[in-house]
Scaffold this motif. Structure first.
Motif, PDB file in Angstrom:
ATOM      1  N   HIS A   1       7.376   3.937  12.589  1.00  0.00           N
ATOM      2  CA  HIS A   1       8.229   4.963  12.900  1.00  0.00           C
ATOM      3  C   HIS A   1       7.525   6.316  13.271  1.00  0.00           C
ATOM      4  N   PRO A   2       7.176   6.810  14.430  1.00  0.00           N
ATOM      5  CA  PRO A   2       6.472   7.994  14.585  1.00  0.00           C
ATOM      6  C   PRO A   2       7.141   9.132  13.999  1.00  0.00           C
ATOM      7  N   PRO A   3       8.377   9.608  13.881  1.00  0.00           N
ATOM      8  CA  PRO A   3       8.509  10.723  13.213  1.00  0.00           C
ATOM      9  C   PRO A   3       8.444  10.598  11.779  1.00  0.00           C
ATOM     10  N   ILE A   4       8.227   9.614  10.976  1.00  0.00           N
ATOM     11  CA  ILE A   4       7.835   9.565   9.778  1.00  0.00           C
ATOM     12  C   ILE A   4       6.481  10.021   9.594  1.00  0.00           C
ATOM     13  N   TRP A   5       5.475   9.462  10.620  1.00  0.00           N
ATOM     14  CA  TRP A   5       4.240   9.883  10.562  1.00  0.00           C
ATOM     15  C   TRP A   5       4.018  11.284  10.604  1.00  0.00           C
TER      16      TRP A   5
ATOM     17  N   GLU B   1       0.795  -1.281  -0.088  1.00  0.00           N
ATOM     18  CA  GLU B   1       0.055  -0.097  -0.054  1.00  0.00           C
ATOM     19  C   GLU B   1       0.868   1.445  -0.059  1.00  0.00           C
ATOM     20  N   CYS B   2       1.958   1.215   0.790  1.00  0.00           N
ATOM     21  CA  CYS B   2       2.924   2.436   0.865  1.00  0.00           C
ATOM     22  C   CYS B   2       3.576   2.478  -0.660  1.00  0.00           C
TER      23      CYS B   2
ATOM     24  N   THR C   1       8.180   6.441   0.706  1.00  0.00           N
ATOM     25  CA  THR C   1       9.242   5.415   0.334  1.00  0.00           C
ATOM     26  C   THR C   1       9.755   4.955   1.669  1.00  0.00           C
ATOM     27  N   VAL C   2      10.570   5.804   2.408  1.00  0.00           N
ATOM     28  CA  VAL C   2      10.995   5.412   3.702  1.00  0.00           C
ATOM     29  C   VAL C   2       9.727   4.771   4.545  1.00  0.00           C
ATOM     30  N   GLU C   3       8.746   5.221   4.744  1.00  0.00           N
ATOM     31  CA  GLU C   3       7.904   4.553   5.516  1.00  0.00           C
ATOM     32  C   GLU C   3       7.487   2.999   4.820  1.00  0.00           C
TER      33      GLU C   3
END
Length: 291
Positions: free
Chosen positions: A181-185, A128-129, A173-175
């Motif tokens: 990873h909360p910082p990505i959110w 999905e990501c 892409t990193v997600e």
């Protein structure tokens, strides 16, 4: 559609999605969740299949925007891509077909989400990501040709739009590899707000509130456009902080309500030499098979 309506509709769609994702992120941070939990539509609407609100929005809004690209205003038909009557066979409605391609990839991302979520046991969040990241890469790629044959002011505003688009593609892409990873959110929420808010700046260029149109031949207007973009970045950060604050208030109020409305348990005061306690201990030993 290179009009106010053509930018207002996707801008509203992106803003709703960004606000929705910001709320999910805020609640996940407050609850210390290890993964984002996307609310699902009621099962009675889709049978035994699970479909998230996010996937449905990805399909419905771009589909409506695609129909508008083809047939808005009423009486217009842009389904034709090539002018067959011209010996040169030129492509026609270039801008519209670029918009339609962008919307098509968002629809594809929504369909992938639905197919993945329909089988919870085999759901692939990475897939999905990956398709969502592909959508924004395609958006940046098409935007590079979308700015051709436009005024310098339109080129500048679309180049600034490409920046959050590309960063969103990289973050998603990193997600794909770091979904928990909360910082990505947080970064994704902020970039989504920047992207959607800047779409409204494009709308403002068609209907300036001051009544004075932007001038492509003015270096001052070009400079102020970049200044406004920086302000929009700060505004989006402030908007996310406000959303987090409201969610924090709701979370604390909801948690306190659960504590007060739930059943209360009190420790029974039992003396060490109580006969009732000795009888319960004996019954417990018998049940465990201990002599």
């Amino acid at each position: 559609m290179g009009t106010l309506e053509g930018h207002l509709l996707p801008g509203m769609g992106f803003l709703l999605y960004s606000l929705y994702y910001s709320v999910l992120t805020s609640l996940a941070l407050l609850r210390e969740q290890k993964a984002l939990e996307h609310p699902m539509l009621p099962r009675k609407l889709w049978g035994h299949r699970q479909v998230s609100y996010e996937a449905l929005v990805k399909v419905l809004i771009p589909t409506f925007a695609t129909i508008c690209e083809f047939f808005y205003p009423l009486g217009v038909n842009r389904l034709q891509m090539i002018d067959w009557k011209d010996p040169r066979r030129p492509f026609i409605f270039k801008d519209n077909w670029e918009h339609i391609t962008m919307f098509g990839f968002f629809i594809l991302s929504g369909v992938v989400d639905m197919v993945s979520q329909a089988r919870p046991a085999h759901r692939s969040v990475k897939l999905e990501c990956a398709f969502e990241a592909l959508t924004f890469y395609v958006l940046v790629l098409l935007m590079a040709t979308h700015i051709e044959n436009k005024s310098s002011m339109e080129i500048r505003v679309h180049l600034l739009l490409m920046l959050p688009s590309f960063l969103l593609a990289v973050v998603i892409t990193v997600e794909t590899w770091l979904p928990s990873h909360p910082p990505i959110w947080v970064l994704k929420s902020w970039l989504g707000l920047v992207f959607s808010n800047w779409m409204f700046q494009i709308c403002e260029m068609y209907v300036p509130p001051t009544g004075q149109p932007w001038r492509s031949d003015s270096p001052t207007d070009h400079a102020f456009l970049t200044v406004f973009f920086c302000w929009y970045m700060a505004l989006s950060a402030a908007l996310f902080v406000a959303i987090y604050g409201l969610c924090s208030l709701w979370h604390s109020r909801y948690s306190s309500w659960e504590k007060t409305s739930g059943p209360r348990y009190q420790r029974c005061r039992v003396e060490s030499g109580c006969e009732e306690l000795e009888r319960l201990k004996a019954e417990a030993l018998l049940q465990d098979g201990v002599v």
